[in-house]
Design a protein around this motif. Structure first.
Motif, mmCIF file in Angstrom:
data_model
loop_
_atom_site.group_PDB
_atom_site.id
_atom_site.type_symbol
_atom_site.label_atom_id
_atom_site.label_comp_id
_atom_site.label_asym_id
_atom_site.label_seq_id
_atom_site.Cartn_x
_atom_site.Cartn_y
_atom_site.Cartn_z
ATOM 1 N N ALA A 14 -11.364 -20.555 -50.803
ATOM 2 C CA ALA A 14 -12.437 -21.008 -49.927
ATOM 3 C C ALA A 14 -12.154 -22.416 -49.406
ATOM 4 O O ALA A 14 -12.366 -22.703 -48.218
ATOM 5 C CB ALA A 14 -13.767 -20.977 -50.672
ATOM 6 N N ALA A 15 -11.660 -23.287 -50.264
ATOM 7 C CA ALA A 15 -11.362 -24.657 -49.840
ATOM 8 C C ALA A 15 -10.225 -24.669 -48.822
ATOM 9 O O ALA A 15 -10.285 -25.400 -47.814
ATOM 10 C CB ALA A 15 -11.011 -25.515 -51.044
ATOM 11 N N ALA A 16 -9.207 -23.875 -49.044
ATOM 12 C CA ALA A 16 -8.086 -23.830 -48.106
ATOM 13 C C ALA A 16 -8.528 -23.265 -46.761
ATOM 14 O O ALA A 16 -8.130 -23.773 -45.701
ATOM 15 C CB ALA A 16 -6.951 -22.989 -48.684
ATOM 16 N N THR A 17 -9.357 -22.243 -46.780
ATOM 17 C CA THR A 17 -9.862 -21.664 -45.533
ATOM 18 C C THR A 17 -10.716 -22.668 -44.781
ATOM 19 O O THR A 17 -10.596 -22.819 -43.561
ATOM 20 C CB THR A 17 -10.667 -20.392 -45.834
ATOM 21 O OG1 THR A 17 -9.842 -19.469 -46.548
ATOM 22 C CG2 THR A 17 -11.164 -19.746 -44.560
ATOM 23 N N LEU A 18 -11.571 -23.367 -45.497
ATOM 24 C CA LEU A 18 -12.426 -24.363 -44.868
ATOM 25 C C LEU A 18 -11.607 -25.495 -44.259
ATOM 26 O O LEU A 18 -11.886 -25.955 -43.153
ATOM 27 C CB LEU A 18 -13.417 -24.914 -45.895
ATOM 28 C CG LEU A 18 -14.472 -25.874 -45.363
ATOM 29 C CD1 LEU A 18 -15.380 -25.162 -44.378
ATOM 30 C CD2 LEU A 18 -15.300 -26.444 -46.501
ATOM 31 N N MET A 19 -10.566 -25.926 -44.953
ATOM 32 C CA MET A 19 -9.723 -27.002 -44.425
ATOM 33 C C MET A 19 -8.983 -26.553 -43.172
ATOM 34 O O MET A 19 -8.829 -27.324 -42.225
ATOM 35 C CB MET A 19 -8.734 -27.462 -45.493
ATOM 36 C CG MET A 19 -9.381 -28.277 -46.607
ATOM 37 S SD MET A 19 -8.282 -28.664 -47.962
ATOM 38 C CE MET A 19 -6.956 -29.498 -47.161
ATOM 39 N N MET A 20 -8.526 -25.295 -43.135
ATOM 40 C CA MET A 20 -7.832 -24.813 -41.953
ATOM 41 C C MET A 20 -8.783 -24.661 -40.770
ATOM 42 O O MET A 20 -8.409 -24.903 -39.626
ATOM 43 C CB MET A 20 -7.146 -23.481 -42.247
ATOM 44 C CG MET A 20 -5.905 -23.630 -43.074
ATOM 45 S SD MET A 20 -4.858 -22.183 -43.154
ATOM 46 C CE MET A 20 -5.976 -20.877 -43.541
ATOM 47 N N LEU A 21 -10.015 -24.251 -41.028
ATOM 48 C CA LEU A 21 -10.976 -24.082 -39.947
ATOM 49 C C LEU A 21 -11.414 -25.422 -39.365
ATOM 50 O O LEU A 21 -11.715 -25.511 -38.175
ATOM 51 C CB LEU A 21 -12.203 -23.314 -40.437
ATOM 52 C CG LEU A 21 -11.993 -21.828 -40.703
ATOM 53 C CD1 LEU A 21 -13.248 -21.225 -41.309
ATOM 54 C CD2 LEU A 21 -11.619 -21.108 -39.421
ATOM 55 N N MET A 22 -11.441 -26.450 -40.174
ATOM 56 C CA MET A 22 -11.912 -27.751 -39.709
ATOM 57 C C MET A 22 -10.801 -28.609 -39.120
ATOM 58 O O MET A 22 -11.076 -29.630 -38.492
ATOM 59 C CB MET A 22 -12.594 -28.499 -40.852
ATOM 60 C CG MET A 22 -13.849 -27.789 -41.326
ATOM 61 S SD MET A 22 -14.794 -28.741 -42.475
ATOM 62 C CE MET A 22 -15.358 -30.076 -41.457
ATOM 63 N N SER A 23 -9.552 -28.211 -39.295
ATOM 64 C CA SER A 23 -8.457 -29.018 -38.768
ATOM 65 C C SER A 23 -8.320 -28.783 -37.264
ATOM 66 O O SER A 23 -8.645 -27.726 -36.743
ATOM 67 C CB SER A 23 -7.150 -28.671 -39.469
ATOM 68 O OG SER A 23 -6.778 -27.351 -39.163
ATOM 69 N N SER A 24 -7.837 -29.783 -36.579
ATOM 70 C CA SER A 24 -7.666 -29.665 -35.134
ATOM 71 C C SER A 24 -6.272 -29.138 -34.834
ATOM 72 O O SER A 24 -5.353 -29.304 -35.630
ATOM 73 C CB SER A 24 -7.858 -31.029 -34.484
ATOM 74 O OG SER A 24 -6.846 -31.897 -34.919
#
Length: 73
Positions: A14-24
């Motif tokens: 979940a943390a990895a997915t969230l970080m990828m979604l929030m990255s530009s």
């Protein structure tokens, strides 16, 4: 112990997915100086280049490899 590992794996995922979604996107919208992109390909050209050409190349190479064994029979 198994439940704890599953919870940890879920949290990491979940943390990895969230970080990828929030990255530009890595400066994908900004062109560099001197950047000169060519003309875009049509759908037919893209399919021919990335689908048909590798398949034809495979069959040509496979035929050349099989050619010596066909002559012996």
């Amino acid at each position: 112990m198994d439940k704890r590992n599953a919870l940890r794996a879920g949290a990491v995922s979940a943390a990895a997915t969230l970080m990828m979604l929030m990255s530009s996107p890595a400066m994908a919208l900004v062109r560099d100086d001197g950047d000169d992109p060519g003309a875009s390909l049509s759908v037919a050209q893209t399919l021919g280049l990335f689908v048909v050409l590798p398949i034809v190349s495979f069959f040509v190479i496979a035929g050349l490899v099989m050619l010596p064994t066909l002559k012996k029979k």
